[in-house]
Every structure is written in structure tokens, then in C-alpha cells.
Design a protein around this motif. Sequence first.
Motif, PDB file in Angstrom:
ATOM      1  N   TYR A  12       0.810  -1.214   0.000  1.00 11.06           N
ATOM      2  CA  TYR A  12       0.000   0.000   0.000  1.00 11.06           C
ATOM      3  C   TYR A  12       0.846   1.268   0.000  1.00 11.06           C
ATOM      4  CZ  TYR A  12      -4.136  -2.860   0.972  1.00 11.06           C
ATOM      5  OH  TYR A  12      -5.150  -3.772   0.884  1.00 11.06           O
ATOM      6  N   THR A  13       1.954   1.277   0.742  1.00 11.51           N
ATOM      7  CA  THR A  13       2.784   2.485   0.756  1.00 11.51           C
ATOM      8  C   THR A  13       3.466   2.693  -0.582  1.00 11.51           C
ATOM      9  OG1 THR A  13       4.647   1.255   1.722  1.00 11.51           O
ATOM     10  CG2 THR A  13       3.175   2.427   3.240  1.00 11.51           C
ATOM     11  N   GLY A  14       3.857   1.599  -1.252  1.00 10.23           N
ATOM     12  CA  GLY A  14       4.460   1.727  -2.571  1.00 10.23           C
ATOM     13  C   GLY A  14       3.486   2.265  -3.596  1.00 10.23           C
ATOM     14  N   VAL A  15       2.264   1.762  -3.569  1.00 10.20           N
ATOM     15  CA  VAL A  15       1.234   2.238  -4.500  1.00 10.20           C
ATOM     16  C   VAL A  15       0.900   3.703  -4.222  1.00 10.20           C
ATOM     17  CG1 VAL A  15      -1.141   1.928  -5.277  1.00 10.20           C
ATOM     18  CG2 VAL A  15       0.268  -0.059  -4.778  1.00 10.20           C
ATOM     19  N   GLU A  16       0.829   4.063  -2.945  1.00 12.05           N
ATOM     20  CA  GLU A  16       0.550   5.457  -2.593  1.00 12.05           C
ATOM     21  C   GLU A  16       1.673   6.370  -3.065  1.00 12.05           C
ATOM     22  OE1 GLU A  16      -2.089   8.211  -0.301  1.00 12.05           O
ATOM     23  OE2 GLU A  16      -2.237   6.474  -1.604  1.00 12.05           O
ATOM     24  N   LEU A  17       2.924   5.908  -2.942  1.00 12.29           N
ATOM     25  CA  LEU A  17       4.049   6.693  -3.456  1.00 12.29           C
ATOM     26  C   LEU A  17       3.916   6.916  -4.963  1.00 12.29           C
ATOM     27  CD1 LEU A  17       7.106   5.220  -1.529  1.00 12.29           C
ATOM     28  CD2 LEU A  17       6.446   7.634  -1.590  1.00 12.29           C
ATOM     29  N   MET A  18       3.552   5.871  -5.695  1.00 11.53           N
ATOM     30  CA  MET A  18       3.397   6.022  -7.148  1.00 11.53           C
ATOM     31  C   MET A  18       2.296   7.028  -7.483  1.00 11.53           C
ATOM     32  SD  MET A  18       4.052   2.261  -8.828  1.00 11.53           S
ATOM     33  CE  MET A  18       3.330   1.172  -7.620  1.00 11.53           C
ATOM     34  N   ARG A  19       1.205   6.977  -6.732  1.00  6.33           N
ATOM     35  CA  ARG A  19       0.115   7.943  -6.952  1.00  6.33           C
ATOM     36  C   ARG A  19       0.600   9.370  -6.720  1.00  6.33           C
ATOM     37  NH1 ARG A  19      -3.859  10.805  -4.134  1.00  6.33           N
ATOM     38  NH2 ARG A  19      -3.044  10.173  -2.097  1.00  6.33           N
ATOM     39  N   ILE A  21       3.778  10.539  -6.713  1.00  5.20           N
ATOM     40  CA  ILE A  21       4.811  10.935  -7.678  1.00  5.20           C
ATOM     41  C   ILE A  21       4.164  11.285  -9.017  1.00  5.20           C
ATOM     42  CG2 ILE A  21       6.825  10.138  -8.978  1.00  5.20           C
ATOM     43  CD1 ILE A  21       7.499   8.385  -6.502  1.00  5.20           C
ATOM     44  N   ALA A  22       3.116  10.540  -9.401  1.00  5.52           N
ATOM     45  CA  ALA A  22       2.433  10.813 -10.665  1.00  5.52           C
ATOM     46  C   ALA A  22       1.856  12.232 -10.704  1.00  5.52           C
ATOM     47  CB  ALA A  22       1.325   9.789 -10.899  1.00  5.52           C
ATOM     48  N   GLY A  23       1.524  12.782  -9.549  1.00  6.29           N
ATOM     49  CA  GLY A  23       0.974  14.124  -9.498  1.00  6.29           C
ATOM     50  C   GLY A  23       1.980  15.190  -9.107  1.00  6.29           C
ATOM     51  N   HIS A  24       3.249  14.805  -9.021  1.00  6.41           N
ATOM     52  CA  HIS A  24       4.289  15.741  -8.588  1.00  6.41           C
ATOM     53  C   HIS A  24       4.818  16.528  -9.782  1.00  6.41           C
ATOM     54  CE1 HIS A  24       7.897  17.348  -6.690  1.00  6.41           C
ATOM     55  NE2 HIS A  24       7.500  16.861  -5.524  1.00  6.41           N
ATOM     56  N   PRO A  25       4.958  17.849  -9.647  1.00  9.56           N
ATOM     57  CA  PRO A  25       5.371  18.664 -10.799  1.00  9.56           C
ATOM     58  C   PRO A  25       6.844  18.539 -11.169  1.00  9.56           C
ATOM     59  CG  PRO A  25       5.165  20.041  -8.852  1.00  9.56           C
ATOM     60  CD  PRO A  25       4.657  18.683  -8.466  1.00  9.56           C
ATOM     61  N   GLU A  26       7.689  17.984 -10.279  1.00  7.64           N
ATOM     62  CA  GLU A  26       9.118  17.989 -10.545  1.00  7.64           C
ATOM     63  C   GLU A  26       9.805  16.635 -10.378  1.00  7.64           C
ATOM     64  OE1 GLU A  26      11.307  21.636  -9.302  1.00  7.64           O
ATOM     65  OE2 GLU A  26       9.488  22.040  -8.150  1.00  7.64           O
ATOM     66  N   ALA A  52      -1.002   6.738 -15.791  1.00  9.55           N
ATOM     67  CA  ALA A  52      -0.136   7.612 -14.993  1.00  9.55           C
ATOM     68  C   ALA A  52       1.246   7.019 -14.775  1.00  9.55           C
ATOM     69  CB  ALA A  52      -0.781   7.895 -13.639  1.00  9.55           C
ATOM     70  N   VAL A  53       1.345   5.693 -14.722  1.00 11.95           N
ATOM     71  CA  VAL A  53       2.631   5.026 -14.497  1.00 11.95           C
ATOM     72  C   VAL A  53       2.827   4.011 -15.613  1.00 11.95           C
ATOM     73  CG1 VAL A  53       4.036   3.649 -12.916  1.00 11.95           C
ATOM     74  CG2 VAL A  53       2.410   5.319 -11.995  1.00 11.95           C
ATOM     75  N   ASN A  54       3.700   4.352 -16.542  1.00 11.99           N
ATOM     76  CA  ASN A  54       3.941   3.476 -17.696  1.00 11.99           C
ATOM     77  C   ASN A  54       5.262   2.727 -17.525  1.00 11.99           C
ATOM     78  OD1 ASN A  54       1.578   4.348 -19.157  1.00 11.99           O
ATOM     79  ND2 ASN A  54       2.654   6.283 -19.509  1.00 11.99           N
ATOM     80  N   LEU A  55       5.336   1.918 -16.490  1.00 13.93           N
ATOM     81  CA  LEU A  55       6.527   1.145 -16.174  1.00 13.93           C
ATOM     82  C   LEU A  55       6.131  -0.298 -15.883  1.00 13.93           C
ATOM     83  CD1 LEU A  55       8.253   3.570 -13.610  1.00 13.93           C
ATOM     84  CD2 LEU A  55       9.019   3.148 -15.962  1.00 13.93           C
ATOM     85  N   SER A  56       7.117  -1.184 -15.956  1.00 13.08           N
ATOM     86  CA  SER A  56       6.942  -2.547 -15.479  1.00 13.08           C
ATOM     87  C   SER A  56       7.807  -2.747 -14.241  1.00 13.08           C
ATOM     88  CB  SER A  56       7.344  -3.562 -16.558  1.00 13.08           C
ATOM     89  OG  SER A  56       6.441  -3.500 -17.651  1.00 13.08           O
ATOM     90  N   PHE A  57       7.356  -3.595 -13.341  1.00  7.76           N
ATOM     91  CA  PHE A  57       8.118  -3.869 -12.136  1.00  7.76           C
ATOM     92  C   PHE A  57       9.438  -4.569 -12.477  1.00  7.76           C
ATOM     93  CE2 PHE A  57       3.785  -3.707 -10.255  1.00  7.76           C
ATOM     94  CZ  PHE A  57       4.033  -2.779  -9.246  1.00  7.76           C
ATOM     95  N   VAL A  58      10.491  -4.162 -11.801  1.00  6.80           N
ATOM     96  CA  VAL A  58      11.806  -4.776 -11.990  1.00  6.80           C
ATOM     97  C   VAL A  58      12.206  -5.486 -10.703  1.00  6.80           C
ATOM     98  CG1 VAL A  58      12.519  -3.051 -13.686  1.00  6.80           C
ATOM     99  CG2 VAL A  58      13.006  -2.653 -11.263  1.00  6.80           C
ATOM    100  N   ASP A  59      13.362  -6.143 -10.742  1.00  8.19           N
ATOM    101  CA  ASP A  59      13.850  -6.902  -9.604  1.00  8.19           C
ATOM    102  C   ASP A  59      14.331  -5.969  -8.493  1.00  8.19           C
ATOM    103  OD1 ASP A  59      14.440  -9.146  -8.157  1.00  8.19           O
ATOM    104  OD2 ASP A  59      16.321  -9.578  -9.179  1.00  8.19           O
ATOM    105  N   HIS A  60      14.429  -6.510  -7.267  1.00  7.36           N
ATOM    106  CA  HIS A  60      14.968  -5.760  -6.139  1.00  7.36           C
ATOM    107  C   HIS A  60      16.497  -5.699  -6.243  1.00  7.36           C
ATOM    108  CE1 HIS A  60      11.155  -5.445  -4.158  1.00  7.36           C
ATOM    109  NE2 HIS A  60      11.075  -6.694  -3.793  1.00  7.36           N
TER     110      HIS A  60
END
Length: 345
Positions: A12-19, A21-26, A52-60
Amino acid sequence: MIPVAIMGGSGYTGVELMRLIAGHPELELVAVSSGQFKGQAVDQVFGALEGAVNLSFVDHDARALAQGAALVFLAVPHKAAMAAAPDLLAAGAKVVDLSADFRIHDVAVYEKWYAPHSAPELLAQAVYGLPEFYRNQVKGAQLVANPGCYVTSVLVPLVPLLKAGLVEPQGLIADSASGVSGAGRSAKLGLIHGEVHENFKAYAVDGHRHTPEMEQELSLAAGAEVRLTFTPHLLPMDRGILSTIYARPRAGADAEAVRACWQKAYGEEPFVRVLPPGRLPATKEVRGTNRVQLGVAVDPRSGLIKLFSALDNLTKGASGQAMQNANLMLGLDETAGLRELALTP
């Protein structure tokens, strides 16, 4: 645009971060990792992020994430964060860690409540990431330990009062109730709908592991050792925390004095709201925002001061606060990407 990455994007925190960042101007999200969803498109796993997020998940892979990012958010569990942080820092990335791995200064205390620490040499370097108290240190930090959600809801109302000597440092009691997203996204029997819906219960009543983090910061504020009685509760809702704190006032401390102290401490703060007499905090008034509401009342029978705080456990209690810290670390407007109003109803 400043490139940032997330290690641990499936919770949930990762998804919230993506949300956010998607709305961040910089900020530009350039990579997000997940062991569970490696290779899958982010917006296919989380439809709310479609377009809003056009990426695929990568490895850790800490070093790979750091190569293309100025800052990396660690949204992985404790132990995983301490394992990744040294490589991220060595690769030149700034780090905001949302786990508990670098919040507690004393390694022995950390290991008593969590696990053996594999990077204790970084504890002295880590800055505790409550900007309202440590803003200047956060600005120059390479590693920030983002506070927990319960902890933020208790520290914000109490720290100014302890510093001002308005309440006794002993006998403090905090009852906090959180939405179920605070327990994470992994499957657990006690968190399924049939167990949570129309139910309200306390848990970890013999000692919650966020307690030493609270006591550490409260003791620093009081200039003396503080022992806190803390009881968490699970609310049958998705997100939000409401905390009620009981404190014994020192001479002359009443509700008006408390509000005046808060106003002095937070009057210029963008994310703390001191409510006027007659109003008390409510979780719906901060849902989806990076704000904390504060309210106070005095019990005329016991003489105790009752302090109330409300915040969203996923924003000011986690990812929003992490964004606030990242803004400071990167020299940006502290409120960038965090100006959302509450979702009502």
C-alpha cells in the motif's frame, strides 16, 4: 524533472508513493521494483494507476535502482530495508526509508523489538524524518528514517507540550485506532472482510513495537525519560488514524494554553491544523491528504487533558510524509505534490 525510484512497489505504501509521484510537478518515477510482480506492467497490477505510471516492475536490485535515480524510496519491510540502504547510499542515491530500520537510535533497543541489525553503522547517519521537528537536518540528509503512522499521530500533539513543560512526562496514555491498510497488503486471516467488517478491536496490548520509537522522541522533547502506555486498535475502514492521548497538566495548563502552544509550534506549518474550540479531529477530514488535525479538551472530573489527532496513515503516516522529506532533501518546495484536499465523503 528529477528521477526517483521505489524499492517495493507492491504494498500500500508503494502504490501510494506512485500515486503521489504521478501528481508531482518535478519528480519522475524511473523504476519500481517488486519480487511478486517482476516483469508485469504496473498499471495492469494496479488499475488505479492506468495512464499515470507506464513502467513494469523490476527486480529488487539496489545498485541498479540507484544508477538512474537521485533518490530511492525504500517501501520494503524491516530487514530488507537495512540490507538495501548501504548499496543505495554507496551508489550515490539519497534514501527515504519507510520501514523502522533506521528510526531507533539505540541498536540494542531496535534488536529487542525487531531483529538483528545488519547496518548499525548507518544509525548515527540517519535523520528522523518528522519535518516539523527536524526540517533543517532533513534538508542535508542522505538517509532519512520516515516515522511510523501511529508514531506521527502521537508525537505531533505531544512533543510541543513536553518541550514547553505543559504536561507531565510520566503517566502518558495513548489509544490509537487505525484503518486496516496500516497492517499492510499481505494476506492475513484477521484482516479479511468477514473478520474486520463491523468489528472493532485492540491488538498488541502487551507491547507494540512502535512504542520505543515514540518513547525515544518524547524523551528527547521532555529532556527526561518518558514511559508511554500505548494501545493500538483496528478500525473497520480502509485508511485513517484517530489518536486520543491522556496527559496530566502542569500548573496553569488548560485547553487554551495547549492550543496556544500548538499554534506557536505549528502556526507556519503547511500540514498541521490546530482546530478551534468546539471542533475535534475526524479521519474523513484528512483522508488522502498529508495533513494532521489537532484538538484538545479537558476532563473536568479527572483534570486530565485529552489530546486528539487525526491523519491518513498512508499519506502523512507514510508515503506523503516520505514525499515531504524527499522534497526537502532534493531542495524542492516542501508542499510539492502534496496539496490535495480531503476526499469527501
